[in-house]
Enzyme design. Structure first.
Site, PDB file in Angstrom:
ATOM      1  N   THR A 133     -40.626 -26.339  26.719  1.00 26.07           N
ATOM      2  CA  THR A 133     -39.883 -26.372  25.457  1.00 26.07           C
ATOM      3  C   THR A 133     -39.234 -25.023  25.156  1.00 26.07           C
ATOM      4  O   THR A 133     -39.732 -23.976  25.602  1.00 26.07           O
ATOM      5  CB  THR A 133     -40.864 -26.739  24.323  1.00 26.07           C
ATOM      6  OG1 THR A 133     -40.212 -26.561  23.065  1.00 26.07           O
ATOM      7  CG2 THR A 133     -42.112 -25.855  24.318  1.00 26.07           C
ATOM      8  N   ASP A 134     -38.184 -25.048  24.329  1.00 27.42           N
ATOM      9  CA  ASP A 134     -37.574 -23.789  23.876  1.00 27.42           C
ATOM     10  C   ASP A 134     -38.467 -23.070  22.870  1.00 27.42           C
ATOM     11  O   ASP A 134     -38.244 -21.897  22.566  1.00 27.42           O
ATOM     12  CB  ASP A 134     -36.177 -24.036  23.283  1.00 27.42           C
ATOM     13  CG  ASP A 134     -36.171 -24.964  22.070  1.00 27.42           C
ATOM     14  OD1 ASP A 134     -37.238 -25.494  21.698  1.00 27.42           O
ATOM     15  OD2 ASP A 134     -35.085 -25.157  21.482  1.00 27.42           O
ATOM     16  N   GLU A 135     -39.492 -23.766  22.327  1.00 25.02           N
ATOM     17  CA  GLU A 135     -40.334 -23.137  21.294  1.00 25.02           C
ATOM     18  C   GLU A 135     -41.136 -21.961  21.836  1.00 25.02           C
ATOM     19  O   GLU A 135     -41.640 -21.145  21.066  1.00 25.02           O
ATOM     20  CB  GLU A 135     -41.264 -24.176  20.648  1.00 25.02           C
ATOM     21  CG  GLU A 135     -40.495 -25.251  19.931  1.00 25.02           C
ATOM     22  CD  GLU A 135     -41.313 -26.049  18.932  1.00 25.02           C
ATOM     23  OE1 GLU A 135     -42.436 -25.632  18.593  1.00 25.02           O
ATOM     24  OE2 GLU A 135     -40.811 -27.086  18.475  1.00 25.02           O
ATOM     25  N   TYR A 158     -49.029 -25.208  19.045  1.00 30.29           N
ATOM     26  CA  TYR A 158     -48.339 -26.007  20.069  1.00 30.29           C
ATOM     27  C   TYR A 158     -47.558 -25.099  21.016  1.00 30.29           C
ATOM     28  O   TYR A 158     -47.710 -25.171  22.247  1.00 30.29           O
ATOM     29  CB  TYR A 158     -47.397 -27.023  19.411  1.00 30.29           C
ATOM     30  CG  TYR A 158     -46.350 -27.588  20.365  1.00 30.29           C
ATOM     31  CD1 TYR A 158     -46.716 -28.477  21.376  1.00 30.29           C
ATOM     32  CD2 TYR A 158     -45.009 -27.212  20.272  1.00 30.29           C
ATOM     33  CE1 TYR A 158     -45.772 -28.985  22.271  1.00 30.29           C
ATOM     34  CE2 TYR A 158     -44.056 -27.720  21.153  1.00 30.29           C
ATOM     35  CZ  TYR A 158     -44.440 -28.597  22.151  1.00 30.29           C
ATOM     36  OH  TYR A 158     -43.508 -29.083  23.028  1.00 30.29           O
ATOM     37  N   LYS A 162     -47.962 -24.327  25.063  1.00 33.70           N
ATOM     38  CA  LYS A 162     -46.924 -24.573  26.064  1.00 33.70           C
ATOM     39  C   LYS A 162     -46.571 -23.263  26.797  1.00 33.70           C
ATOM     40  O   LYS A 162     -46.357 -23.257  28.005  1.00 33.70           O
ATOM     41  CB  LYS A 162     -45.667 -25.162  25.412  1.00 33.70           C
ATOM     42  CG  LYS A 162     -45.818 -26.582  24.890  1.00 33.70           C
ATOM     43  CD  LYS A 162     -46.083 -27.631  25.958  1.00 33.70           C
ATOM     44  CE  LYS A 162     -44.905 -27.877  26.875  1.00 33.70           C
ATOM     45  NZ  LYS A 162     -45.160 -29.028  27.788  1.00 33.70           N
TER      46      LYS A 162
HETATM   47  P1  NAD Z   1     -44.972 -37.488  23.510  1.00 36.69           P
HETATM   48  O1  NAD Z   1     -46.011 -36.982  22.581  1.00 36.69           O
HETATM   49  O2  NAD Z   1     -44.024 -38.533  23.065  1.00 36.69           O
HETATM   50  O3  NAD Z   1     -45.653 -38.047  24.848  1.00 36.69           O
HETATM   51  C1  NAD Z   1     -46.704 -37.372  25.493  1.00 36.69           C
HETATM   52  C2  NAD Z   1     -47.321 -38.312  26.512  1.00 36.69           C
HETATM   53  O4  NAD Z   1     -48.373 -37.618  27.177  1.00 36.69           O
HETATM   54  C3  NAD Z   1     -47.938 -39.563  25.882  1.00 36.69           C
HETATM   55  O5  NAD Z   1     -47.591 -40.719  26.616  1.00 36.69           O
HETATM   56  C4  NAD Z   1     -49.435 -39.296  25.961  1.00 36.69           C
HETATM   57  O6  NAD Z   1     -50.209 -40.478  26.070  1.00 36.69           O
HETATM   58  C5  NAD Z   1     -49.522 -38.435  27.216  1.00 36.69           C
HETATM   59  N1  NAD Z   1     -50.720 -37.582  27.233  1.00 36.69           N
HETATM   60  C6  NAD Z   1     -51.159 -36.782  26.215  1.00 36.69           C
HETATM   61  N2  NAD Z   1     -52.296 -36.157  26.586  1.00 36.69           N
HETATM   62  C7  NAD Z   1     -52.555 -36.547  27.858  1.00 36.69           C
HETATM   63  C8  NAD Z   1     -53.580 -36.223  28.793  1.00 36.69           C
HETATM   64  N3  NAD Z   1     -54.584 -35.382  28.482  1.00 36.69           N
HETATM   65  N4  NAD Z   1     -53.543 -36.802  30.014  1.00 36.69           N
HETATM   66  C9  NAD Z   1     -52.544 -37.672  30.337  1.00 36.69           C
HETATM   67  N5  NAD Z   1     -51.566 -38.017  29.500  1.00 36.69           N
HETATM   68  C10 NAD Z   1     -51.565 -37.460  28.271  1.00 36.69           C
HETATM   69  O7  NAD Z   1     -44.178 -36.183  24.004  1.00 36.69           O
HETATM   70  P2  NAD Z   1     -42.633 -35.983  24.314  1.00 36.69           P
HETATM   71  O8  NAD Z   1     -41.931 -35.644  23.068  1.00 36.69           O
HETATM   72  O9  NAD Z   1     -42.168 -37.098  25.151  1.00 36.69           O
HETATM   73  O10 NAD Z   1     -42.704 -34.653  25.196  1.00 36.69           O
HETATM   74  C11 NAD Z   1     -42.914 -34.709  26.609  1.00 36.69           C
HETATM   75  C12 NAD Z   1     -42.923 -33.307  27.168  1.00 36.69           C
HETATM   76  O11 NAD Z   1     -41.669 -32.677  26.907  1.00 36.69           O
HETATM   77  C13 NAD Z   1     -43.986 -32.395  26.566  1.00 36.69           C
HETATM   78  O12 NAD Z   1     -44.505 -31.586  27.589  1.00 36.69           O
HETATM   79  C14 NAD Z   1     -43.237 -31.565  25.529  1.00 36.69           C
HETATM   80  O13 NAD Z   1     -43.857 -30.312  25.353  1.00 36.69           O
HETATM   81  C15 NAD Z   1     -41.889 -31.437  26.219  1.00 36.69           C
HETATM   82  N6  NAD Z   1     -40.735 -31.269  25.312  1.00 36.69           N
HETATM   83  C16 NAD Z   1     -40.543 -32.126  24.247  1.00 36.69           C
HETATM   84  C17 NAD Z   1     -39.411 -31.983  23.454  1.00 36.69           C
HETATM   85  C18 NAD Z   1     -39.130 -32.916  22.300  1.00 36.69           C
HETATM   86  O14 NAD Z   1     -38.173 -32.681  21.537  1.00 36.69           O
HETATM   87  N7  NAD Z   1     -39.876 -33.985  22.109  1.00 36.69           N
HETATM   88  C19 NAD Z   1     -38.481 -30.954  23.735  1.00 36.69           C
HETATM   89  C20 NAD Z   1     -38.736 -30.092  24.802  1.00 36.69           C
HETATM   90  C21 NAD Z   1     -39.856 -30.268  25.596  1.00 36.69           C
HETATM   91  O1  DAU Z   2     -37.670 -27.556  20.255  1.00 37.77           O
HETATM   92  C1  DAU Z   2     -38.375 -28.455  21.059  1.00 37.77           C
HETATM   93  C2  DAU Z   2     -39.537 -29.042  20.277  1.00 37.77           C
HETATM   94  O2  DAU Z   2     -38.969 -29.911  19.309  1.00 37.77           O
HETATM   95  C3  DAU Z   2     -40.533 -29.770  21.159  1.00 37.77           C
HETATM   96  O3  DAU Z   2     -41.133 -28.858  22.034  1.00 37.77           O
HETATM   97  C4  DAU Z   2     -41.599 -30.459  20.308  1.00 37.77           C
HETATM   98  O4  DAU Z   2     -42.468 -31.222  21.130  1.00 37.77           O
HETATM   99  C5  DAU Z   2     -40.906 -31.375  19.319  1.00 37.77           C
HETATM  100  O5  DAU Z   2     -41.855 -31.987  18.478  1.00 37.77           O
HETATM  101  C6  DAU Z   2     -39.893 -30.599  18.489  1.00 37.77           C
HETATM  102  O6  DAU Z   2     -40.552 -29.658  17.602  1.00 37.77           O
HETATM  103  P1  DAU Z   2     -40.063 -29.425  16.083  1.00 37.77           P
HETATM  104  O7  DAU Z   2     -41.191 -28.903  15.310  1.00 37.77           O
HETATM  105  O8  DAU Z   2     -38.789 -28.679  16.048  1.00 37.77           O
HETATM  106  O9  DAU Z   2     -39.721 -30.965  15.690  1.00 37.77           O
HETATM  107  P2  DAU Z   2     -40.044 -31.842  14.384  1.00 37.77           P
HETATM  108  O10 DAU Z   2     -39.306 -33.137  14.555  1.00 37.77           O
HETATM  109  O11 DAU Z   2     -41.493 -31.896  14.090  1.00 37.77           O
HETATM  110  O12 DAU Z   2     -39.337 -31.015  13.217  1.00 37.77           O
HETATM  111  C7  DAU Z   2     -37.947 -30.727  13.261  1.00 37.77           C
HETATM  112  C8  DAU Z   2     -37.618 -29.902  12.020  1.00 37.77           C
HETATM  113  O13 DAU Z   2     -37.727 -30.744  10.868  1.00 37.77           O
HETATM  114  C9  DAU Z   2     -38.554 -28.741  11.793  1.00 37.77           C
HETATM  115  O14 DAU Z   2     -37.808 -27.658  11.236  1.00 37.77           O
HETATM  116  C10 DAU Z   2     -39.537 -29.254  10.731  1.00 37.77           C
HETATM  117  C11 DAU Z   2     -38.696 -30.235   9.929  1.00 37.77           C
HETATM  118  N1  DAU Z   2     -39.394 -31.391   9.356  1.00 37.77           N
HETATM  119  C12 DAU Z   2     -40.151 -32.156  10.189  1.00 37.77           C
HETATM  120  C13 DAU Z   2     -40.813 -33.284   9.717  1.00 37.77           C
HETATM  121  C14 DAU Z   2     -41.663 -34.114  10.648  1.00 37.77           C
HETATM  122  C15 DAU Z   2     -39.233 -31.729   8.007  1.00 37.77           C
HETATM  123  O15 DAU Z   2     -38.516 -31.051   7.255  1.00 37.77           O
HETATM  124  N2  DAU Z   2     -39.878 -32.847   7.549  1.00 37.77           N
HETATM  125  C16 DAU Z   2     -40.671 -33.635   8.336  1.00 37.77           C
HETATM  126  O16 DAU Z   2     -41.264 -34.631   7.834  1.00 37.77           O
END
Ligand code: NAD
Ligand code: DAU
Length: 352
Positions: A133-135, A158, A162
């Site tokens: 992630t970019d975080e 989180y 990561k």
């Molecule tokens: P998600 O939470 O939707 O899915 C995570 C999956 O991992 C689920 O299917 C869960 O069952 C599985 N999992 C969790 N713990 C596990 C374990 N111990 N063993 C096996 N499986 C397990 O997550 P996502 O949003 O699809 O993110 C996927 C990946 O991409 C993550 O590594 C996250 O850090 C990264 N990522 C997410 C975002 C985003 O915006 N969602 C952006 C950048 C990177």
């Molecule tokens: O940048 C990549 C990341 O983006 C991934 O690594 C994470 O897995 C993914 O969850 C996401 O993280 P964020 O914290 O940026 O996403 P989230 O959707 O939780 O929140 C987006 C923004 O919106 C953040 O500034 C918090 C705000 N927010 C979020 C929720 C859930 C609100 O204002 N209200 C809300 O109810």
């Protein structure tokens, strides 16, 4: 059938993982795709109904922290490559309970690295692609972009977990020569996104006429990318990225949370046949997230110049497709928001 690669995709039943699995199963019939997932609250096999019967797809329910299970799966499927997405992914949950994040994101990643190393030895004709992630880069001010060379500065449990996993992946490359690649992506949106994250939560609440909780003033900025474009970037990096390298993934698409929610409200009013302005009346300001990162924005030049990747849709197109998917898949939403989701929602939002 002989497959040219046997790719283990971890977290394939989750949001991004299911898009990666679907893309690989459909586009590469000569690859065996083994989806390993623990099926936590965020994992749902129905996300993959359309490819579950494909001859090049297998599913293994397992925890990436379970070394014996990993060894069995590597041996049973003769795994040649890994695309690692399994993680605890929600920042708010990491603030409530960091240990799950340490276990899965740090310990689980190291167990997976160990399994790959034990199975592949010194062979270099494999790829361990770690999806991050970019975080990990922390929080930007008003200007600038995250580059691959930006120093790590994670702020939430989180992002700290990561960042730690990224460091272990690089350490296995430098110390043991494990053939790794990494990608660090910005915020994704799209279909099958669990309604705890901003965009799917807001879509769900607008449909249900529930409050739209904006943390703080809503002036935090995120850089949004359509999930299918992230899946295409992972495909491109897995195949064409250089071993030992990291690639940032993003679409130059920054929005403040408040602007984004207002835009979403306008789109939803239109699609639901509501009078303009109706959904925006649901916007409610709530207590800010602890340690809330101000701004994320990605420089994806390395990926576009070296590999030629570009996003395929504008935000307007991607968001419209996403809203249409949620409107057409309310049974999926009902299923994932039943049971434990209600408890989570009440704990996080009621009286906040
Ligand atoms: P998600 O939470 O939707 O899915 C995570 C999956 O991992 C689920 O299917 C869960 O069952 C599985 N999992 C969790 N713990 C596990 C374990 N111990 N063993 C096996 N499986 C397990 O997550 P996502 O949003 O699809 O993110 C996927 C990946 O991409 C993550 O590594 C996250 O850090 C990264 N990522 C997410 C975002 C985003 O915006 N969602 C952006 C950048 C990177
Ligand atoms: O940048 C990549 C990341 O983006 C991934 O690594 C994470 O897995 C993914 O969850 C996401 O993280 P964020 O914290 O940026 O996403 P989230 O959707 O939780 O929140 C987006 C923004 O919106 C953040 O500034 C918090 C705000 N927010 C979020 C929720 C859930 C609100 O204002 N209200 C809300 O109810």
């Amino acid at each position: 059938m002989n497959f040219s690669k046997h790719i283990l995709v971890t977290g394939g039943a989750g949001f991004i993982g299911s898009h990666v699995v679907r893309r690989l199963v459909r586009n590469y019939p000569n690859y065996l795709i083994v989806n390993l997932d623990k099926l936590t609250y965020a994992g749902n096999l129905e996300n993959l109904n359309d490819v579950a019967a494909a001859p090049n797809y297998r599913f293994e329910r397992a925890d990436i922290c379970d070394a014996a299970a990993l060894q069995r799966i590597f041996d049973a499927h003769q795994i040649t490559d890994v695309i690692h997405l399994a993680a605890e992914s929600h920042v708010d949950r990491s603030i409530e309970g960091p240990m799950e994040f340490v276990m899965t994101n740090v310990v689980g990643t190291v167990q997976l690295l160990q399994a790959a190393r034990a199975s592949w030895g010194n062979e270099t004709n494999h790829v361990f692609h770690h999806v991050s992630t970019d975080e990990v880069y922390g929080s930007l001010g008003d200007t600038g972009l995250f580059e691959e060379s930006t120093a790590y500065d994670p702020r939430s449990p989180y992002s700290a977990s990561k960042a730690s996993s990224d460091h272990f992946v690089r350490a296995y490359y430098h110390t043991y020569g494990l053939p790794i690649k990494m990608s660090n992506c910005s915020n994704n949106y799209g279909s099958h996104h669990f309604p705890e994250k901003l965009i799917p939560l807001m879509i769900h609440n607008i449909i249900e006429n529930k409050p739209l909780p904006i943390y703080g003033k809503g002036d935090n900025i995120r850089d949004w990318l359509w999930v299918e474009d992230h899946a295409s970037a992972i495909d491109a990096i897995f195949h064409n990225g250089r071993i030992g390298e990291s690639y940032n993934v993003g679409g130059l698409n920054e929005w403040t949370n408040l602007e984004l929610v207002h835009y979403l409200c306008r789109c939803m009013d239109d699609k639901l046949g509501r009078t303009a302005g109706t959904s925006a009346e649901l916007i409610t300001y709530v207590t800010d997230r602890a340690g809330h990162d101000k701004r994320y924005a990605i420089d994806a030049c390395k990926l576009s110049t070296e590999i030629g990747w570009q996003p395929s849709v504008t935000f307007e197109e991607g968001l419209s497709k996403t809203i249409d998917w949620y409107l057409a898949n309310q049974d999926w939403v009902s299923k994932v928001t039943s049971g434990a989701y209600q408890e989570y929602y009440e704990k996080m939002y009621i009286g906040r």
